[in-house]
Design a protein around this motif. Structure first.
Motif, PDB file in Angstrom:
ATOM      1  N   LYS A   1     -94.269 -13.858 -16.742  1.00 24.16           N
ATOM      2  CA  LYS A   1     -94.910 -13.856 -15.600  1.00 24.16           C
ATOM      3  C   LYS A   1     -93.908 -14.342 -14.366  1.00 24.16           C
ATOM      4  CE  LYS A   1     -99.177 -15.025 -17.593  1.00 24.16           C
ATOM      5  NZ  LYS A   1    -100.278 -16.099 -17.970  1.00 24.16           N
TER       6      LYS A   1
ATOM      7  N   ASN B   1     -95.772  -8.022 -11.948  1.00 25.98           N
ATOM      8  CA  ASN B   1     -96.308  -7.546 -13.187  1.00 25.98           C
ATOM      9  C   ASN B   1     -95.475  -6.678 -13.961  1.00 25.98           C
ATOM     10  OD1 ASN B   1     -98.913  -8.983 -12.243  1.00 25.98           O
ATOM     11  ND2 ASN B   1     -98.744  -7.161 -10.747  1.00 25.98           N
ATOM     12  N   GLY B   2     -95.478  -6.613 -15.325  1.00 24.50           N
ATOM     13  CA  GLY B   2     -94.825  -5.773 -16.336  1.00 24.50           C
ATOM     14  C   GLY B   2     -93.246  -5.995 -16.182  1.00 24.50           C
TER      15      GLY B   2
ATOM     16  N   ASN C   1     -92.882 -10.528 -22.390  1.00 22.08           N
ATOM     17  CA  ASN C   1     -93.411 -10.384 -21.183  1.00 22.08           C
ATOM     18  C   ASN C   1     -93.254 -11.824 -20.312  1.00 22.08           C
ATOM     19  OD1 ASN C   1     -94.285  -7.885 -21.408  1.00 22.08           O
ATOM     20  ND2 ASN C   1     -95.923  -8.623 -22.924  1.00 22.08           N
TER      21      ASN C   1
ATOM     22  N   VAL D   1     -90.458  -7.336 -18.417  1.00 22.56           N
ATOM     23  CA  VAL D   1     -90.111  -7.339 -19.793  1.00 22.56           C
ATOM     24  C   VAL D   1     -88.728  -7.819 -19.967  1.00 22.56           C
ATOM     25  CG1 VAL D   1     -90.339  -6.295 -22.320  1.00 22.56           C
ATOM     26  CG2 VAL D   1     -92.068  -5.667 -20.403  1.00 22.56           C
TER      27      VAL D   1
ATOM     28  N   LYS E   1     -89.587  -7.948 -27.638  1.00 22.51           N
ATOM     29  CA  LYS E   1     -89.908  -8.085 -26.208  1.00 22.51           C
ATOM     30  C   LYS E   1     -90.702  -9.023 -26.021  1.00 22.51           C
ATOM     31  CE  LYS E   1     -89.796  -2.876 -26.457  1.00 22.51           C
ATOM     32  NZ  LYS E   1     -90.528  -1.672 -25.955  1.00 22.51           N
TER      33      LYS E   1
END
Length: 355
Positions: free
Chosen positions: A264, A179-180, A262, A182, A260
């Protein structure tokens, strides 16, 4: 011309510093290799994209790594993946730790029966061509931000949810969601002419449809510098007394774009894998000059959950993700001949111009 010379000098200095850094690490790396047992390791690469046409041309590969003493051999079929086009072959990269640095690294083309020593040195012509390309292309930087990364157990099942645990190759592994993650990209182009921008746009549109630079007849051309910006009237006192982070801009007006994205991702950690993360990083220290290993090395340097990452997803470009799977590992002994150049091979210093 002054700008060209300045960029050339800076590029040479950065590359020299990089070579010196590698040589400084060499004794530590060799000691780490000595402490490891001899083994065979096999990993698989599979590149994927959410762009349909792009997915058809992305490669997969199986890399085989042999380690004995302070010698390493890596066999691969993926010569290069540049400009959305892959080159296939039968290559072996051999590192002999006891050899002098100029002779310790060699790549074999097993199909053509030739070899090339990797010196990490470039001719004046190669440096000038690289500077020409840099001065006519966007300045692009993409980095994985790991500051806010967390891991949570992946779940399986529809009605009764439970933590996902599956066998990857020969190893039982726990799956985690990353998670998170970037990907931060920055692009600047104030140094480009309108002709540069239009040409680069046409090239990227062709690449997104499965084309390549050869079809574009792209060759670096020495060109005149852009018209110099108007002289600024900012005094030295104004510049050094400006508020922190808000210094007045000097030179050409910035044309900058930041984005940016994100991602998964998942990672499968196995506590049955005999090799540790630190040991893997020592191996990657040797093979890191090759493009498709750099992102793997960056990823495994993160603070991962317990175990060894036997399967992971790594974003390598904004539209491309690589899945890496460690299929097999065993401690073994090998004939010394697999770490030497066969007698029938001939040296070809220009076989791999990008190495």
């Amino acid at each position: 011309l002054p700008v060209f010379l300045a960029v050339t000098a800076l590029l040479r200095k950065l590359k020299q510093q990089s070579r010196e850094s590698v040589e400084d690490k060499r004794p530590k790396l060799l000691n780490a290799l000595k402490e490891l047992g001899d083994f065979y390791l096999e990993l698989h690469w599979d590149f994927q994209s959410w762009v349909p046409l792009l997915s058809r041309i992305l490669p997969s590969d199986a890399c085989k790594i042999y380690k004995q003493g302070i010698n390493i051999r890596l066999d691969t079929t993926l010569i290069d993946f540049t400009d959305m086009k892959c080159q296939r072959g039968d290559l072996s990269f051999i590192f002999r730790g006891e050899a002098v640095p100029s002779e310790s690294f060699v790549v074999l083309d097993n199909e053509q029966k030739v070899y090339q020593r990797i010196h990490h040195e470039e001719s004046e012509m190669e440096t000038e061509e690289e500077v020409d390309i840099l001065m006519s292309s966007d300045i692009y930087s993409a980095t994985l931000s790991t500051k806010s990364i967390t891991f949570s157990r992946a779940q399986t099942g529809w009605l009764f949810r439970e933590d996902k645990t599956e066998r990857v190759g020969n190893f039982l592994a726990d799956f985690y969601l990353v998670n998170g993650l970037v990907l931060e990209s920055r692009k600047r182009r104030e140094h480009l002419s309108e002709e540069d921008i239009l040409r680069n746009k046409a090239i990227m549109e062709s690449l997104s449809k499965g084309g390549n630079l050869i079809e574009q007849n792209f060759e670096p051309v020495r060109r005149q510098s852009l018209t110099a910006p108007s002289p600024n009237t900012i005094s030295w006192d104004e510049y050094i007394t400006a508020e922190n982070g808000k210094a007045p801009h000097l030179g050409r007006e910035l044309v900058c774009k930041e984005s940016k994205k994100n991602f998964k991702a998942t990672v499968a950690m196995s506590q049955d894998f005999p090799l540790g993360i630190d040991s893997l990083l020592n191996i990657l220290e040797v093979v890191a000059p090759f493009k498709h290993f750099n992102k793997l090395r960056e990823f495994v340097q993160m603070k991962l959950p317990p175990g060894f990452p036997v399967k992971l997803d790594i974003p390598v470009f904004p539209t491309i993700t690589a899945t890496v799977t460690f299929q097999e590992f065993r401690y073994d002994e090998f004939e010394d001949s697999i770490f030497t150049i066969p007698n029938e091979f001939k040296e070809d210093p220009s076989r791999f111009p990008d190495l």
